[in-house]
Design a protein around this motif. Sequence first.
Motif, mmCIF file in Angstrom:
data_model
loop_
_atom_site.group_PDB
_atom_site.id
_atom_site.type_symbol
_atom_site.label_atom_id
_atom_site.label_comp_id
_atom_site.label_asym_id
_atom_site.label_seq_id
_atom_site.Cartn_x
_atom_site.Cartn_y
_atom_site.Cartn_z
ATOM 1 N N VAL A 11 0.840 -1.208 0.000
ATOM 2 C CA VAL A 11 0.000 0.000 0.000
ATOM 3 C C VAL A 11 0.868 1.249 0.000
ATOM 4 O O VAL A 11 0.623 2.209 -0.756
ATOM 5 N N THR A 14 2.399 1.710 -3.397
ATOM 6 C CA THR A 14 1.375 2.132 -4.355
ATOM 7 C C THR A 14 1.131 3.633 -4.254
ATOM 8 O O THR A 14 1.071 4.343 -5.277
ATOM 9 N N TYR A 56 3.845 -2.315 -16.032
ATOM 10 C CA TYR A 56 4.019 -3.729 -15.676
ATOM 11 C C TYR A 56 5.344 -4.264 -16.230
ATOM 12 O O TYR A 56 6.098 -4.951 -15.517
ATOM 13 N N ASN A 221 4.881 -7.730 -4.968
ATOM 14 C CA ASN A 221 4.346 -6.418 -4.600
ATOM 15 C C ASN A 221 4.721 -5.277 -5.533
ATOM 16 O O ASN A 221 3.950 -4.326 -5.679
ATOM 17 N N ILE A 224 2.253 -5.111 -8.413
ATOM 18 C CA ILE A 224 0.958 -4.666 -7.878
ATOM 19 C C ILE A 224 0.979 -3.172 -7.592
ATOM 20 O O ILE A 224 0.055 -2.430 -7.963
ATOM 21 N N ALA A 225 2.051 -2.693 -6.947
ATOM 22 C CA ALA A 225 2.148 -1.280 -6.580
ATOM 23 C C ALA A 225 2.267 -0.383 -7.802
ATOM 24 O O ALA A 225 1.640 0.676 -7.882
ATOM 25 N N GLY A 228 -1.084 -0.470 -9.564
ATOM 26 C CA GLY A 228 -2.059 0.245 -8.744
ATOM 27 C C GLY A 228 -1.822 1.739 -8.748
ATOM 28 O O GLY A 228 -2.770 2.535 -8.869
ATOM 29 N N LEU A 231 -2.757 3.087 -12.209
ATOM 30 C CA LEU A 231 -4.208 3.105 -12.373
ATOM 31 C C LEU A 231 -4.840 4.243 -11.563
ATOM 32 O O LEU A 231 -5.729 4.947 -12.054
ATOM 33 N N ALA A 232 -4.356 4.445 -10.321
ATOM 34 C CA ALA A 232 -4.871 5.533 -9.482
ATOM 35 C C ALA A 232 -4.604 6.888 -10.139
ATOM 36 O O ALA A 232 -5.482 7.762 -10.168
#
Length: 446
Positions: A11, A14, A56, A221, A224-225, A228, A231-232
């Motif tokens: 988190v 991210t 990615y 991670n 993912i981060a 994420g 995308l945010a």
Amino acid sequence: MGTAVKKMSVVQLTVLTAVNMLGSGIVMLPSKLAQVGTISIFSWIVTALGSLALAYAFAKCGRFSRKAGGMGGYAEYAFGRSGNFMSNYTYGVSLLIANIAIAITAVGYSVVLFKTSLSPVATAIAAIALLWVTMFANFGGARITGRIGNITIWGVILPVVVLSIIGWFWFDFSTYRAAWNPHNMPFMEAVGASISITLWAFLGLESACANTDAVENPERNVPIAVLGGTLASAVIYIVSTNVIAGMIPNAELVSSTAPFGLAFATMFTPLVGNIVMGLMIVACIGSLLGWQFTIGQVFKSSADVGYFMKIFGKVTKTDTPVAGMLVLLACQTALSFMTISPDLSGQFDRLVNLAVVTNLVPYLMSMAALMTIQQAANVTPRQALLANIVAYIAAAYSYYALFSAGADAMMLGGIVTMLGWTLYGTVSRRFMKDGSPHPVGEKLPV
């Protein structure tokens, strides 16, 4: 035994990734997108998907590469030393140009805030003055620069996030619909016309992969981060620019050089609009301060291993490459005069398109190298398949972005890139040992 270093959670990484991306690139976006119309929402979707693919693939590059130097190190896997050089060279040139665009952005907001007007030459001179001030401010070293940037970035992030959340109370769908395609452009032409400016907002996404060693379980991670965070950022970019398009009539938005200030003045009072403009000017200056330091370091690190001229590697007592930074400043000054346009918006366009074109060269080289990077890391073909497919998708998007940047940007970007091969030829003799090339990976003589 030493105390174990506490690592970031997924988190935290991210959030850090999103904050790194939400910089000064968005400040002029609403006005630039208004030139095409609200149909540009499709450009956002294409760029968001392309940026997710790039993010990615970069996460995988960062995870498996064992060479230093970021994108230059990635490119070396597939293209050898010349690839490392060309990747760092074009990335450095891109930053050189992008920093001028950031300075132009700050000037545009200042003109509105102080209710004045500037001629094209005066605009260029004001931007040059800002470039000089921020470069000179870095001569004392990195510590202060980093702290200032970490604070001032919120001058962009907070207004944009606030607008994305509460701006809908002032949103008028009829205003948004009227701005859909004001010039009646064919669909594909309209989408392509906004690709460069939307990608401009995401430039720097590759730096989000630099924290591999600082996060728990990086193999899981980091992707993912990075995804994420990207995308945010995409959601905030799309929401904020489209809510403004439904608040302010298209003609008024197109002519504004301070669209977020105009939005807050519309929502509240002119005073609030002025405060937001002031915050964004400070944020642009803080961002420029950091990027001026970064460009000096990019050229220094390449000079240290023999790729660039020695002058870029010479440092002062504060470990600052002042001589090289002065050379870069002279280049920025010349480029500012070369890109003078009848209006500030036109100069910004030319700079953004050229920055995007040159920045896509190391992107494409990194995407092409991912297959080799994974093979060198003993990733099985089956495990590597998804990342390789995503890298090809990211490359396809990058080629589309190159095409969409336009003939002028492609021509100038092509000349700049070809110049890199000449420059590489002048330093390649350093890579010779007893008449033969040094093995790839061996430290080069400086």
